[in-house]
Design a protein around this motif. Structure first.
Motif, PDB file in Angstrom:
ATOM      1  N   LYS A   1     -19.265 -13.136   0.712  1.00 19.17           N
ATOM      2  CA  LYS A   1     -18.671 -12.190   0.820  1.00 19.17           C
ATOM      3  C   LYS A   1     -17.132 -11.841   1.913  1.00 19.17           C
TER       4      LYS A   1
ATOM      5  N   CYS B   1      -9.417 -19.808   2.917  1.00 23.61           N
ATOM      6  CA  CYS B   1      -9.366 -17.841   3.560  1.00 23.61           C
ATOM      7  C   CYS B   1      -9.735 -18.591   5.061  1.00 23.61           C
TER       8      CYS B   1
ATOM      9  N   LEU C   1      -7.809  -8.920  -6.069  1.00 24.28           N
ATOM     10  CA  LEU C   1      -9.072  -9.406  -5.303  1.00 24.28           C
ATOM     11  C   LEU C   1     -10.414  -8.543  -6.269  1.00 24.28           C
ATOM     12  N   GLU C   2     -10.001  -7.483  -6.321  1.00 22.19           N
ATOM     13  CA  GLU C   2     -11.000  -6.966  -6.989  1.00 22.19           C
ATOM     14  C   GLU C   2     -11.210  -7.601  -8.169  1.00 22.19           C
TER      15      GLU C   2
ATOM     16  N   ASP D   1       0.950  -0.928  -0.279  1.00 28.17           N
ATOM     17  CA  ASP D   1      -0.201   0.076  -0.145  1.00 28.17           C
ATOM     18  C   ASP D   1       1.370   1.020  -0.305  1.00 28.17           C
TER      19      ASP D   1
ATOM     20  N   SER E   1      -4.870  -6.187  -3.624  1.00 30.03           N
ATOM     21  CA  SER E   1      -7.007  -4.986  -4.188  1.00 30.03           C
ATOM     22  C   SER E   1      -6.332  -5.876  -5.484  1.00 30.03           C
TER      23      SER E   1
ATOM     24  N   ARG F   1     -13.511 -11.455  -7.434  1.00 28.21           N
ATOM     25  CA  ARG F   1     -15.137 -10.656  -7.356  1.00 28.21           C
ATOM     26  C   ARG F   1     -16.004 -11.245  -8.464  1.00 28.21           C
TER      27      ARG F   1
ATOM     28  N   SER G   1     -13.773 -10.642   3.303  1.00 25.57           N
ATOM     29  CA  SER G   1     -14.183  -8.719   3.903  1.00 25.57           C
ATOM     30  C   SER G   1     -12.342  -8.783   3.941  1.00 25.57           C
ATOM     31  N   GLY G   2     -11.300  -9.339   3.311  1.00 25.90           N
ATOM     32  CA  GLY G   2     -10.023  -8.901   2.554  1.00 25.90           C
ATOM     33  C   GLY G   2      -9.086  -9.783   2.355  1.00 25.90           C
ATOM     34  N   VAL G   3      -7.695  -9.168   2.920  1.00 27.92           N
ATOM     35  CA  VAL G   3      -6.898 -10.033   2.393  1.00 27.92           C
ATOM     36  C   VAL G   3      -5.989 -10.666   3.833  1.00 27.92           C
ATOM     37  N   ASP G   4      -5.753 -11.455   4.646  1.00 28.23           N
ATOM     38  CA  ASP G   4      -4.800 -12.050   5.251  1.00 28.23           C
ATOM     39  C   ASP G   4      -3.312 -11.989   5.256  1.00 28.23           C
TER      40      ASP G   4
ATOM     41  N   GLU H   1     -10.724 -13.724   5.424  1.00 29.38           N
ATOM     42  CA  GLU H   1     -10.403 -13.129   4.734  1.00 29.38           C
ATOM     43  C   GLU H   1      -8.895 -13.830   3.884  1.00 29.38           C
TER      44      GLU H   1
END
Length: 359
Positions: A84, A107, A67-68, A36, A64, A72, A86-89, A112
């Motif tokens: 759903k 996950c 995932l995006e 990031d 990101s 998804r 929730s994000g990335v671990d 995640e």
């Protein structure tokens, strides 16, 4: 634009090189990088170049992006339509006894997705959708730019290979000496750099490897980079392209621990350390090794871990890959000088390659 990997040196201007490849035209670009923090730096550079982030340019951290655009849009084809995520671990996954292809294989309990499994899930979605994941990416973006490729591994390579095999122009930059992060702790493509992966899988016809364009450093002075070259003697030596002749204090120094505070008062270096648990002198700025990558400082003061300290005494000391990378990154953050804090009773055991600083 042809697909190419630029194998770069520290301070060679990798990110600047990629940003300069962008253009505010009808062609759409995706710029992605491992962290990031690096993505934020890229956004700032693009903003400085254009005064905004043009609609033709998308900047996303690697996870990101996967995932995006990898999971998804087509997760339903892989049997996860109602989930759903929730994000990335980003934490180490640990032992996973769940059946491959099941939800818990990919996950944790919080849904995640494990970082190392994220590209594998994106590839599963691509397979189950008959290649729709990659085709959608090709429709959205004309060129994919990937920075800091040295921190990718495992299934990341397979996803990049899928882009290349589909004819997607992919331009990449990285320095294997700076692989302080790895997305994969498993056995998938273990021990391979992306360059080696491409050669092993006979993908060289799809992606040229350039070792010359970015092999000079605009950051490090001659003394700093020549010392850093010793950390990776098997690599072609990097040359300094900067002029430090007007700087009073330059080169690499050993700083007796009892003089570390005085050294900080003289030169105001940024302290680089292993973690917050490392006791250091008081300084205006302190940074962990892993977080320092991509940054430039006039002077740095390094608190080496035990293995690094052993290497300072004997450069033939075998270092673990991550330790060696962090040592190289720490040294090459410096524009003019890098100092190593050394226990007072060890100073006399240092080789001639390190001068001992005295006030």
């Amino acid at each position: 634009m042809k697909s190419k990997i630029y194998l770069a040196a520290a301070g060679s201007g990798k990110t600047t090189f990629l940003i300069n490849s962008l253009s505010n035209t009808d062609q759409r670009f995706l710029y992605t990088t491992f962290t990031d923090e690096n993505a934020a730096v890229a956004k700032e550079m693009i903003y400085q170049k254009y005064g905004c982030i043009p609609s033709s340019i998308t900047v996303l951290p690697w996870f990101s992006f996967l995932l995006e655009h990898g999971v998804r849009p087509f997760q339903g084809t892989a049997g996860f339509g109602k989930e759903k995520f929730s994000g990335v671990d980003l934490n180490p996954e640990g032992r996973n006894f769940n059946k491959k292809g099941t939800l818990r294989y990919y996950c944790n309990k919080s849904k995640e997705i494990y970082a190392a499994k994220l590209p594998a899930l994106a590839l599963k979605c691509n397979e189950c959708s008959s290649g729709a994941v990659i085709e959608r990416i090709k429709e959205l973006f004309g060129v994919v730019l990937i920075d800091e490729i040295q921190d990718m591994a495992g299934y990341d390579y397979d996803f990049i290979a899928a882009l290349l095999s589909a004819g997607m122009p992919v331009v990449m930059c990285g320095d294997e000496r700076q692989s302080t992060y790895r997305t994969n702790a498993g056995n998938k493509n273990k021990g391979l750099s992306l360059e080696q992966y491409i050669e092993k899988n006979k993908l060289a016809s799809l992606c040229e490897i350039d070792r010359a364009t970015l092999n000079g450093t605009h950051r490090c002075s001659k003394g700093v980079i020549e010392f850093a070259n010793m950390v990776y003697p098997e690599f072609p030596p990097t040359e300094s392209l900067c002029d430090a002749s007007n700087e009073i204090h330059n080169g690499v120094w050993a700083i007796p621990e009892s003089l570390a505070q005085k050294y900080c008062e003289f030169f105001d270096p940024v302290i680089l350390r292993h973690s917050v648990a490392t006791q250091t002198a008081n300084a205006s700025a302190v940074c962990n090794f892993g977080k320092a990558k991509g940054r430039t400082y006039d002077h740095v003061l390094i608190y080496p871990v035990a293995d690094m300290a052993s290497w300072l005494q004997d450069a033939s000391t075998d270092l673990k890959p991550q330790t060696r990378s962090k040592l190289y990154v720490a040294i090459t953050r410096a524009r003019f000088s890098a100092g190593f804090v050394v226990a007072d009773n060890k100073v006399n055991e240092l080789p001639d390659t390190l001068s001992v600083w005295k006030p």
